[in-house]
Design a protein around this motif. Structure first.
Motif, PDB file in Angstrom:
ATOM      1  N   LEU A   1     -12.759 -18.429  29.492  1.00 48.41           N
ATOM      2  CA  LEU A   1     -11.738 -18.661  28.173  1.00 48.41           C
ATOM      3  C   LEU A   1     -13.079 -18.877  26.972  1.00 48.41           C
ATOM      4  CD1 LEU A   1      -8.347 -20.012  29.072  1.00 48.41           C
ATOM      5  CD2 LEU A   1      -8.836 -17.686  28.373  1.00 48.41           C
ATOM      6  N   ASP A   2     -13.831 -19.760  27.425  1.00 48.72           N
ATOM      7  CA  ASP A   2     -14.942 -20.493  26.445  1.00 48.72           C
ATOM      8  C   ASP A   2     -15.694 -18.935  26.054  1.00 48.72           C
ATOM      9  OD1 ASP A   2     -15.833 -22.328  24.769  1.00 48.72           O
ATOM     10  OD2 ASP A   2     -17.587 -22.327  26.342  1.00 48.72           O
ATOM     11  N   VAL A   3     -16.128 -18.188  27.064  1.00 47.54           N
ATOM     12  CA  VAL A   3     -17.139 -17.247  27.120  1.00 47.54           C
ATOM     13  C   VAL A   3     -16.497 -16.105  26.074  1.00 47.54           C
ATOM     14  CG1 VAL A   3     -18.342 -15.392  28.226  1.00 47.54           C
ATOM     15  CG2 VAL A   3     -18.569 -17.906  28.878  1.00 47.54           C
ATOM     16  N   MET A   4     -15.122 -15.859  26.272  1.00 46.15           N
ATOM     17  CA  MET A   4     -14.355 -14.822  25.980  1.00 46.15           C
ATOM     18  C   MET A   4     -14.359 -14.934  24.186  1.00 46.15           C
ATOM     19  SD  MET A   4     -13.723 -12.484  28.017  1.00 46.15           S
ATOM     20  CE  MET A   4     -12.470 -11.454  27.840  1.00 46.15           C
ATOM     21  N   ASN A   5     -14.700 -16.161  23.848  1.00 43.51           N
ATOM     22  CA  ASN A   5     -14.614 -16.090  22.341  1.00 43.51           C
ATOM     23  C   ASN A   5     -16.111 -16.094  21.585  1.00 43.51           C
ATOM     24  OD1 ASN A   5     -11.731 -16.778  22.106  1.00 43.51           O
ATOM     25  ND2 ASN A   5     -12.045 -18.831  22.902  1.00 43.51           N
ATOM     26  N   MET A   6     -17.009 -15.811  22.496  1.00 45.55           N
ATOM     27  CA  MET A   6     -18.358 -15.809  22.082  1.00 45.55           C
ATOM     28  C   MET A   6     -18.450 -14.527  20.986  1.00 45.55           C
ATOM     29  SD  MET A   6     -20.137 -18.527  22.917  1.00 45.55           S
ATOM     30  CE  MET A   6     -19.975 -19.621  24.479  1.00 45.55           C
ATOM     31  N   ASP A   7     -19.543 -14.618  20.160  1.00 49.49           N
ATOM     32  CA  ASP A   7     -19.565 -13.476  19.301  1.00 49.49           C
ATOM     33  C   ASP A   7     -20.162 -12.298  19.973  1.00 49.49           C
ATOM     34  OD1 ASP A   7     -19.313 -14.938  17.089  1.00 49.49           O
ATOM     35  OD2 ASP A   7     -21.140 -15.870  16.458  1.00 49.49           O
ATOM     36  N   TYR A   8     -20.787 -12.458  21.090  1.00 48.29           N
ATOM     37  CA  TYR A   8     -21.527 -11.262  21.631  1.00 48.29           C
ATOM     38  C   TYR A   8     -20.492 -10.356  22.288  1.00 48.29           C
ATOM     39  CZ  TYR A   8     -21.625 -13.867  26.065  1.00 48.29           C
ATOM     40  OH  TYR A   8     -21.224 -14.480  27.159  1.00 48.29           O
ATOM     41  N   ILE A   9     -19.119 -11.260  22.751  1.00 48.73           N
ATOM     42  CA  ILE A   9     -18.087 -10.407  23.439  1.00 48.73           C
ATOM     43  C   ILE A   9     -17.255  -9.691  22.527  1.00 48.73           C
ATOM     44  CG2 ILE A   9     -15.818 -11.182  24.737  1.00 48.73           C
ATOM     45  CD1 ILE A   9     -18.231 -11.239  26.567  1.00 48.73           C
ATOM     46  N   ARG A  10     -17.213 -10.161  21.326  1.00 46.08           N
ATOM     47  CA  ARG A  10     -16.529  -9.470  20.133  1.00 46.08           C
ATOM     48  C   ARG A  10     -17.459  -8.327  19.563  1.00 46.08           C
ATOM     49  NH1 ARG A  10     -14.850 -14.755  18.408  1.00 46.08           N
ATOM     50  NH2 ARG A  10     -16.784 -15.077  17.218  1.00 46.08           N
ATOM     51  N   THR A  11     -19.023  -8.262  19.834  1.00 56.09           N
ATOM     52  CA  THR A  11     -19.575  -7.224  19.581  1.00 56.09           C
ATOM     53  C   THR A  11     -19.277  -6.318  20.389  1.00 56.09           C
ATOM     54  OG1 THR A  11     -21.263  -8.831  18.330  1.00 56.09           O
ATOM     55  CG2 THR A  11     -22.134  -6.638  18.928  1.00 56.09           C
ATOM     56  N   ALA A  12     -19.343  -6.600  21.843  1.00 55.23           N
ATOM     57  CA  ALA A  12     -19.219  -5.553  22.899  1.00 55.23           C
ATOM     58  C   ALA A  12     -17.821  -5.157  22.739  1.00 55.23           C
ATOM     59  CB  ALA A  12     -19.305  -6.243  24.244  1.00 55.23           C
ATOM     60  N   ARG A  13     -16.993  -5.579  22.203  1.00 44.60           N
ATOM     61  CA  ARG A  13     -15.696  -4.945  22.023  1.00 44.60           C
ATOM     62  C   ARG A  13     -15.392  -3.964  20.809  1.00 44.60           C
ATOM     63  NH1 ARG A  13     -11.798 -10.086  23.119  1.00 44.60           N
ATOM     64  NH2 ARG A  13     -11.388  -9.820  25.484  1.00 44.60           N
ATOM     65  N   ALA A  14     -16.361  -4.441  19.798  1.00 46.79           N
ATOM     66  CA  ALA A  14     -16.493  -3.675  18.414  1.00 46.79           C
ATOM     67  C   ALA A  14     -17.356  -2.368  19.044  1.00 46.79           C
ATOM     68  CB  ALA A  14     -16.973  -4.473  17.420  1.00 46.79           C
ATOM     69  N   LYS A  15     -18.275  -2.381  19.889  1.00 48.02           N
ATOM     70  CA  LYS A  15     -18.964  -1.158  20.115  1.00 48.02           C
ATOM     71  C   LYS A  15     -18.181  -0.078  21.002  1.00 48.02           C
ATOM     72  CE  LYS A  15     -22.621  -1.850  21.969  1.00 48.02           C
ATOM     73  NZ  LYS A  15     -24.015  -2.659  22.710  1.00 48.02           N
ATOM     74  N   GLY A  16     -16.927  -0.466  21.263  1.00 43.95           N
ATOM     75  CA  GLY A  16     -15.960   0.314  22.157  1.00 43.95           C
ATOM     76  C   GLY A  16     -15.786   0.053  23.470  1.00 43.95           C
ATOM     77  N   LEU A  17     -16.624  -0.759  24.225  1.00 42.75           N
ATOM     78  CA  LEU A  17     -16.726  -0.759  25.446  1.00 42.75           C
ATOM     79  C   LEU A  17     -15.754  -1.297  26.089  1.00 42.75           C
ATOM     80  CD1 LEU A  17     -20.138  -2.974  25.929  1.00 42.75           C
ATOM     81  CD2 LEU A  17     -19.715  -0.505  26.267  1.00 42.75           C
ATOM     82  N   PRO A  18     -15.264  -0.421  27.204  1.00 43.09           N
ATOM     83  CA  PRO A  18     -14.111  -0.752  28.178  1.00 43.09           C
ATOM     84  C   PRO A  18     -13.972  -2.469  28.496  1.00 43.09           C
ATOM     85  CG  PRO A  18     -14.945   0.937  29.028  1.00 43.09           C
ATOM     86  CD  PRO A  18     -15.974   0.410  27.994  1.00 43.09           C
ATOM     87  N   GLU A  19     -12.607  -2.684  28.293  1.00 49.20           N
ATOM     88  CA  GLU A  19     -12.307  -4.227  28.563  1.00 49.20           C
ATOM     89  C   GLU A  19     -12.796  -4.652  30.202  1.00 49.20           C
ATOM     90  OE1 GLU A  19     -10.888  -8.048  27.460  1.00 49.20           O
ATOM     91  OE2 GLU A  19     -11.248  -6.104  26.235  1.00 49.20           O
ATOM     92  N   ARG A  20     -12.562  -3.551  30.979  1.00 50.82           N
ATOM     93  CA  ARG A  20     -13.174  -4.069  32.226  1.00 50.82           C
ATOM     94  C   ARG A  20     -14.771  -4.249  32.322  1.00 50.82           C
ATOM     95  NH1 ARG A  20     -12.436   0.453  33.957  1.00 50.82           N
ATOM     96  NH2 ARG A  20     -14.812   1.098  33.575  1.00 50.82           N
ATOM     97  N   THR A  21     -15.664  -3.540  31.303  1.00 54.99           N
ATOM     98  CA  THR A  21     -16.886  -3.755  31.317  1.00 54.99           C
ATOM     99  C   THR A  21     -17.146  -4.978  30.454  1.00 54.99           C
ATOM    100  OG1 THR A  21     -17.305  -1.347  31.159  1.00 54.99           O
ATOM    101  CG2 THR A  21     -19.141  -2.626  30.411  1.00 54.99           C
ATOM    102  N   VAL A  22     -16.429  -5.460  29.447  1.00 51.41           N
ATOM    103  CA  VAL A  22     -16.784  -6.445  28.707  1.00 51.41           C
ATOM    104  C   VAL A  22     -16.430  -7.826  29.572  1.00 51.41           C
ATOM    105  CG1 VAL A  22     -15.779  -8.001  26.867  1.00 51.41           C
ATOM    106  CG2 VAL A  22     -15.990  -5.338  26.548  1.00 51.41           C
ATOM    107  N   VAL A  23     -15.627  -7.780  30.269  1.00 56.48           N
ATOM    108  CA  VAL A  23     -15.140  -8.930  31.116  1.00 56.48           C
ATOM    109  C   VAL A  23     -16.218  -8.994  32.467  1.00 56.48           C
ATOM    110  CG1 VAL A  23     -13.345  -9.972  32.717  1.00 56.48           C
ATOM    111  CG2 VAL A  23     -12.672  -8.907  30.719  1.00 56.48           C
ATOM    112  N   MET A  24     -16.208  -7.982  33.161  1.00 60.25           N
ATOM    113  CA  MET A  24     -16.933  -7.986  34.260  1.00 60.25           C
ATOM    114  C   MET A  24     -18.339  -8.071  34.085  1.00 60.25           C
ATOM    115  SD  MET A  24     -14.608  -8.182  36.456  1.00 60.25           S
ATOM    116  CE  MET A  24     -15.542  -8.213  38.153  1.00 60.25           C
TER     117      MET A  24
END
Length: 510
Positions: free
Chosen positions: A401-424
């Motif tokens: 949960l702490d990592v999921m709030n990081m800026d690079y996670i939001r960037t990965a989602r903004a780039k259109g990566l699938p949620e599976r790729t973002v998490v795993m």
């Protein structure tokens, strides 16, 4: 990295020596080593005291006596020393292999189960934050974490062992129990799946109905008394592993991954029959280990040659599927001796005491030996693992949960990566760094918890050696226990430091 490892080992040696010195001196002055002789009614007390004094160098002050013990240990490392003797004059080195082996089996199994299950549960609850599933798992985790290990052990002994053994006398599942188990599994599947109400309802129905049908089929085939995987179940379980690995890594749309890993799973069903002639009763443990490793390596090579441009991920997935399939082949072979084991144990196969059944200790049938070891390991392993699972799941959830709030996670989602790729690929690796630290620091605590568990299940392992040595101030076996425990703790902390750089390439060991 080599310089870092050598430096850490050099520093750890002095820390280890300091800790061993303090323990030796504190235990030596804490109790009278002649208390058992003084309290006895033997007419030759004085001669016994003198004999023990000469045997254990008790006329030497504890600090100097520690260096005598240390000299023997250093000599043992170069082949010219000894672990010392206990109060009975027995060589401690001859006592260690059996007790250390049993404790390492127990601790290794419990630790692996706790790590895998704890991280999986933690990740699932983090992705379903504030859901009913999250609240339920949190409640169960805190409940298990607050329970003492001896209480969990007694509950497992009463309900899992004795209850299941009673069930095997007449394996008929009552309708009420069948419906209750189906509803519980359905609720779990629904909670993990999530989504809109319609999707959750479908998941609940699939989980509940599937569980009830499966239990009825197992009952009709008398599977509880004559279990077997066979070719059909090997294929089903292998393909299920393919789907789970694909969902967690590259998704179900990656056709090449499905083809390669599916072929690996299919090969397990194809090779099931010919391997029955190779896995005879007379083979050794190393043959089984070699079989699992060879199957895993061949699966990895299949992914390497046929993986195409995504061979890096596909070969890893193929190796995972190959390892699971090989383990399933071994489990199926062990299941084949279950009826004979049931007859030999009077239809009460789940053991509640001891580490081995004496009637199987000298048998040449490797599968009976493995089954007997497994039934004796089951309860103590789960007793330790349940509490560790609760702990690791909480750390995994909080870290993710702490990592999921990081800026690079939001960037990965903004780039259109699938949620599976973002998490795993992005979040989980960094989230595992704090968990790695906790696991490394927890090794000593797990071994300490094994002392209580061994007492409850009457295991003659390191826990019994430690308690008996502490009661009689028998320093040589006590120090052997402390040396092994402390060395394992140092080793796992070193492994954790190395894993940091594997999980996060930005970390450099220098």
């Amino acid at each position: 990295m080599l310089r870092f490892i050598l430096r850490r080992l050099f520093v750890s040696i002095f820390i280890l020596l300091g800790a061993l010195f303090l323990v030796y001196c504190l235990v030596a002055i804490s109790k009278d080593p002649f208390a058992d002789i003084v309290q006895s009614t033997a007419p030759n007390k004085q001669q016994l005291i003198e004999a023990r004094t000469e045997l254990l160098n008790l006329d030497v002050p504890p600090p100097a006596r520690f260096f005598i013990w240390l000299g023997g240990m250093l000599g043992f490392l170069v082949g010219n020393g000894t672990w010392g003797v206990n109060v009975l004059g027995q060589d401690v080195g001859a006592l260690l292999p059996n007790v250390v082996g049993q404790t390492l089996q127990l601790v290794t199994g419990a630790t692996l189960i706790a790590i895998v299950a704890g991280i999986a549960v933690g990740v699932a609850t983090a992705l379903r934050q504030y859901s009913g599933f999250d609240y339920a798992v949190t409640f169960v985790s805190f409940l298990l974490y607050s329970l003492p290990v001896f209480f969990v052990a007694v509950i497992l002994k009463l309900y899992l062992a004795i209850g299941f053994n009673d069930f095997l006398q007449n394996p008929q599942i009552p309708i009420g129990v069948l419906l209750l188990v189906g509803i519980i599994i359905g609720v779990v599947v629904m909670s993990v799946t999530g989504g809109p109400p319609k999707q959750r309802l479908i998941a609940f129905a699939a989980g509940a109905v599937g569980t009830i049908v499966l239990l009825l089929l197992m009952q009709a085939l008398d599977w509880f008394r004559e279990p077997s995987l066979g070719i059909p179940l090997m294929l089903v379980l292998g393909l299920t592993t393919v789907l789970v690995v694909a969902v967690l890594t590259v998704g179900l749309r990656e056709r090449r991954n499905l083809v390669v890993t599916g072929a690996v799973a299919l090969s397990g069903a194809v090779l099931w029959f010919p391997l029955q002639f190779a896995m005879t009763n007379e083979i050794g443990v190393w043959f089984i280990v070699a079989l699992v490793l060879a199957y895993t390596v061949l699966a990895w090579l299949a992914g390497q040659f046929f993986g195409g441009v995504d061979r890096h991920q596909i070969r890893t997935n193929a190796a995972i599927v190959g390892f699971v399939v090989a383990v399933l082949l071994v489990i199926d072979r062990i299941m084949q001796v279950w009826p004979a084991y049931m007859d030999a144990t009077g239809d009460r196969p789940i053991a509640t005491v001891g580490a081995v059944n004496p009637q199987f200790a000298g048998t040449d049938n490797i599968w009976l030996q493995l089954l007997d070891s497994g039934t004796h390991l089951l309860l103590p392993t789960l007793s330790i693992a349940f509490i560790s699972i609760a702990q690791y799941s909480r750390y995994s959830r909080a870290s993710l949960l702490d990592v999921m709030n990081m800026d690079y996670i939001r960037t990965a989602r903004a780039k259109g990566l699938p949620e599976r790729t973002v998490v795993m690929r992005h979040a989980l690796r960094n989230a595992l760094i704090p968990v790695t630290t906790v696991v490394a620091a927890d090794v000593g605590a797990i071994i300490s918890g094994a002392i209580v568990t061994e007492q409850i299940f009457a295991w003659r392992a390191m826990g019994s050696l430690f308690t008996a040595s502490l009661e009689t101030v028998d320093l040589n076996p006590l120090m052997a226990y402390m040396l092994i425990t402390a060395s394992l703790t140092v080793l796992f902390n070193l492994i954790a430091d190395i894993l940091y750089s594997v999980l996060d390439p930005r970390i450099r060991l220098s």
